[in-house]
Scaffold this motif. Structure first.
Motif, PDB file in Angstrom:
ATOM      1  N   GLU A  96      21.835  30.744   8.175  1.00  0.00           N
ATOM      2  CA  GLU A  96      22.090  30.092   6.890  1.00  0.00           C
ATOM      3  C   GLU A  96      21.883  31.129   5.801  1.00  0.00           C
ATOM      4  O   GLU A  96      20.866  31.821   5.761  1.00  0.00           O
ATOM      5  N   SER A 108      26.342  28.100   6.163  1.00  0.00           N
ATOM      6  CA  SER A 108      25.907  28.370   7.531  1.00  0.00           C
ATOM      7  C   SER A 108      27.041  29.006   8.313  1.00  0.00           C
ATOM      8  O   SER A 108      28.179  28.521   8.283  1.00  0.00           O
ATOM      9  N   ASN A 121      26.823  21.715   3.628  1.00  0.00           N
ATOM     10  CA  ASN A 121      26.559  20.282   3.598  1.00  0.00           C
ATOM     11  C   ASN A 121      27.806  19.496   3.231  1.00  0.00           C
ATOM     12  O   ASN A 121      28.006  18.372   3.692  1.00  0.00           O
ATOM     13  N   VAL A 176      22.560  25.737   9.988  1.00  0.00           N
ATOM     14  CA  VAL A 176      22.345  24.288   9.968  1.00  0.00           C
ATOM     15  C   VAL A 176      23.671  23.608  10.280  1.00  0.00           C
ATOM     16  O   VAL A 176      24.694  23.907   9.660  1.00  0.00           O
ATOM     17  N   HIS A 178      25.629  20.230  10.093  1.00  0.00           N
ATOM     18  CA  HIS A 178      25.567  18.987   9.340  1.00  0.00           C
ATOM     19  C   HIS A 178      26.389  17.907  10.041  1.00  0.00           C
ATOM     20  O   HIS A 178      27.417  18.193  10.665  1.00  0.00           O
TER      21      HIS A 178
END
Length: 778
Positions: A96, A108, A121, A176, A178
């Motif tokens: 990230e 990311s 996100n 990450v 999502h």
């Protein structure tokens, strides 16, 4: 009202370089009033919904299209590629990465299926082209990602570059992943009561069991490219919560049948054959409930700007299934205070540009001011000044007289043509839970949400009328909104609003979820940079207090002790620009339109045709919360047999100290409130009346709501001027029957005099939350 027309370059920049978005006034993270997936012409390939849900890379053969996503562009345009790094090499870049200037939107990167993938996100996973072992890109528009490695060969930073703009993201942790629902896309032509069919895109999550409510956005800006990726990019929290999302073209736009009428008037709903945007919303809901399986019988409407107006219309005589609406920056009345007129003054550049783009075709048309003698883009200030009147603008446009241009030319006053379009006249009941949203720095529809809330509040017996205001430009609450131009709010107020208020509002009323705790009104207070919640707005603690304009450029909280006059000469041949020049077409690439309300006013305050008053430097914070009202006594002196006319522009300004901690803000003059009033409408908005040259008249008008702290060490300023060009057309200052067609000889210099005495007490009514006297404050 207008959509945020930007080229694809700006959209991709907004998605991948958030820090630049925060500082660049011409770019918004989300195009705030387009249907998700719509751009101004250019389209970028998309990532499939399956990829969104399962984090897989895009197959080479899959190239469906939508705006706002650069996913799958690795295959969209053939180009020479470097030899693909091994999977193990790609893994060293995994992580990230965060821009420290905009920490709310980290990226990311990770390997999947032999490709390097980027996601955030809000952005679904996107496959990148390989340029080298440390450089990757997107083909169209060209965006590059250049990684820097440490001594162990692991990625430490990534430079994201588009054109001449670069932002550096630093590795802050492991990548990450999502969650993204797998929305299945279908299309429909939905019949209205008069037989016209409206085109709609329906996105239904395939991975959620159980009945779901509808979330509907109706728009004039096209929905053909809407899909799951665009839904997540624009309405992240709502897309993640799971709704049956519907995006619909309104009448006469894009793939819908029928005739497009700008800001269509409210119909008589007692007539079963009458149609307007309210009846079309009603018929849309009725069809969806009967024809889309798996719904829970409830529908909500959301939209910003023109779609905000359409969301509000869904709450007038609503279908029983409509359980919540959120009109955001709605254009409630385009003559009284939104988009096209403000208190009778015509918004020249905006009215010209927006109508040309909207009505020249069924889709959109680019506005161009041409080139100057050096071949550079022409400054809009010169473009409109040389043409003179709006009638001359239309004549030289190269276009036929478009329908709304014709309304401007033939109906400059507030007659039935405009009042029938005023939604506020129909807001006589709070029929459905309503969350109105607006920006204190909204350059297009600041008036609409404030008026909407105020009109509904007396009828809110069931306590379902809510308001949110923040220091946003038009629709920027769709972005992280940590910054606005030179202003830094130190937190992501856009993300906070969407997660804590908007998502909770729809979850409560459409799904019976808990967590919506807004009592009445939420405001992000500037100056203190804190969220405030009020049981009513303005709060009862706010006491309207007169801030008097005295002689010698002084402001005072005390009644005038003597007589004073302040005069300046307003010359229509040399008008005051409303923002720094050059002035680009409103929605052109690089336009500075979006942030003009927070531009440093020092470019204007030194002019001889701008009158300035100041308080002494504050010794304590001064809190202003509520509506600011200008009450100015002024005369216009001009030689004209027909009588005089004139405009007053009043600005309330927070001047920062020269030693402000932030170097960008040292000496900065930030408008907190500003508005214009056209003198010919002092008697009545319905009929223009000439002013008697030299006679003193009272100009009393709202400068709109504010929630601001003038900090200790700052200075409170008031400025008055009589031109604001070319946002507003020039008043000839001699009385003519129709300013739209004024002749060159009608424009004459005039002497404007502001009076300060017991009989003519020029002042601003300021809603103070704390008292301020000379001993405490200065």
């Amino acid at each position: 009202m207008s959509r945020f027309r930007v080229v694809l370059v700006a959209l991709c920049l907004a998605s991948f370089i958030p820090a630049m978005v925060a500082e660049a006034g011409e770019i918004e993270l989300i195009s705030r009033d387009l249907a998700p997936g719509t751009s101004a012409g250019a389209k970028a390939p998309l990532v499939s919904s399956a990829l969104s849900a399962r984090l897989k890379s895009c197959p080479v053969t899959e190239q469906p299209k939508w705006s706002f996503s650069a996913a799958c562009t690795a295959e969209a345009a053939p180009q020479t590629q470097a030899t693909a790094p091994a999977v193990t090499q790609l893994g060293t870049l995994s992580g990230e990465y965060t821009d420290p200037n905009e920490p709310d939107t980290p990226l990311s990167f990770y390997e999947s299926g032999g490709k390097l993938i980027v996601e955030s996100n809000r952005r679904v996973p996107t496959g990148l082209n390989i340029v080298s072992a440390t450089e990757f890109g997107i083909a169209d528009p060209k965006i590059t990602f250049r990684f820097t490695l440490d001594s162990a060969g692991r990625g430490t930073t990534v430079e994201v570059t588009l054109g001449h703009e670069t932002s550096v993201f630093r590795r802050t942790g492991e990548p990450v992943h999502h969650p993204f629902h797998d929305y299945v896309r279908t299309e429909a032509m939905i019949p209205m009561r008069d037989g016209v069919k409206l085109h709609a895109v329906i996105l239904k999550p395939a991975d959620i069991s159980g009945p779901l409510p509808f979330l509907i956005m109706r728009t004039p800006y096209g929905v053909d490219d809407a899909n799951s990726g665009s839904f997540f990019l624009r309405d992240t929290e709502l897309a993640r919560d799971g709704y049956i999302y519907v995006a619909e073209d309104i009448r006469g736009r894009y793939k819908s049948d029928g005739e497009f009428i700008m800001s269509r008037a409210v119909a008589d709903h007692k007539d079963s054959k009458a149609i307007d945007e309210s009846t079309d919303a009603y018929d849309t809901v009725a069809w969806l409930l009967s024809n889309v399986p798996g719904n829970n019988g409830r529908a909500g409407f959301i939209g910003t700007s023109y779609p905000g107006f359409l969301a509000m219309m869904a709450g007038i005589d609503p279908h029983p299934g409509v359980k919540a609406i959120s009109p955001q920056a709605p254009m409630i009345d385009v003559w009284m205070g939104d988009d096209f007129f403000h208190n009778g003054a015509f918004r020249l550049s905006y009215g010209y540009d927006y109508v040309y783009s909207m009505e020249s075709s069924k889709e959109d048309t680019t506005v161009d001011y041409g080139k100057d003698k050096d071949g550079k883009p022409r400054d809009g200030f010169d473009f409109f000044l040389e043409r003179g009147s709006f009638a001359e603008d239309v004549k030289r446009s190269g276009s036929k007289i478009l329908p709304t241009w014709r309304l401007f030319l033939d109906h400059p006053a507030y007659d039935s043509v405009w009042s029938s379009r005023g939604v506020e006249h129909s807001l006589t009941t709070a029929a459905v839970p309503t969350l109105s949203v607006g920006g204190y720095y909204d350059q297009e529809d600041m008036w609409g949400p404030q008026e909407e809330y105020a009109r509904l509040e007396p009828h809110d017996q069931n306590h379902q009328n809510f308001l949110v205001l923040g220091p946003w430009r038009h629709g920027s609450w769709s972005s992280s909104a940590r910054h606005l131009g030179s202003l830094d709010y130190t937190e992501s107020i856009g993300n906070e609003y969407r997660a804590r208020i908007e998502a909770k509002f729809f979850g409560h009323y459409l799904k019976d979820e808990t967590g919506f705790d807004l009592e009445d009104m939420a405001s992000f207070q500037t100056g203190s940079n804190q969220w405030k919640r009020y049981p009513h707005f303005p709060p009862k603690e706010a006491q309207p207090t007169s801030l008097h304009l005295e002689g010698e450029g002084k402001l005072s909280w005390s009644d005038p002790a003597g007589q004073a006059k302040t005069s300046y000469v307003s010359d229509p041949a040399n008008p005051v620009p409303y923002r720094h020049r050059p002035i680009q077409p409103t929605y052109s690439e690089g336009s500075q339109w979006f942030n003009w309300l927070i531009e440093d006013q020092r470019f204007a305050s030194g002019r001889k045709d701008v009158a300035v008053w100041k308080l002494p430097i504050l010794k304590k914070d001064l809190i202003v919360t509520g509506e600011v009202v200008a009450d100015i006594f002024a005369s216009t002196t001009v030689t004209a047999a027909t009588g005089a006319d004139g405009d007053l522009v009043v600005k309330l300004i927070d001047q920062y100290p020269d030693n402000a901690a932030d170097p960008k803000m040292r000496g900065y003059q930030l408008m907190t409130n500003a508005e214009i009033f056209r003198g010919r409408y002092l008697e009545s908005f319905e009929k223009a009346t000439p002013l008697r040259s030299g006679s003193v008249r009272e100009y009393k008008f709202s400068l709109h709501d504010v929630d601001h702290v003038f900090k200790a060490g700052h200075t409170v300023m008031v400025e008055i001027q009589s031109t604001w060009f070319p946002l507003y057309d020039r008043n000839p200052q001699t009385f003519v029957s129709n300013i739209m067609s004024a002749k060159p000889e009608d424009y004459k210099p005039a002497t404007i005099t502001i009076y300060s005495d017991a009989e003519h007490d020029s002042s601003l009514q300021v809603p103070l939350m704390n008292a301020c006297d000379h001993i405490e404050c200065f």
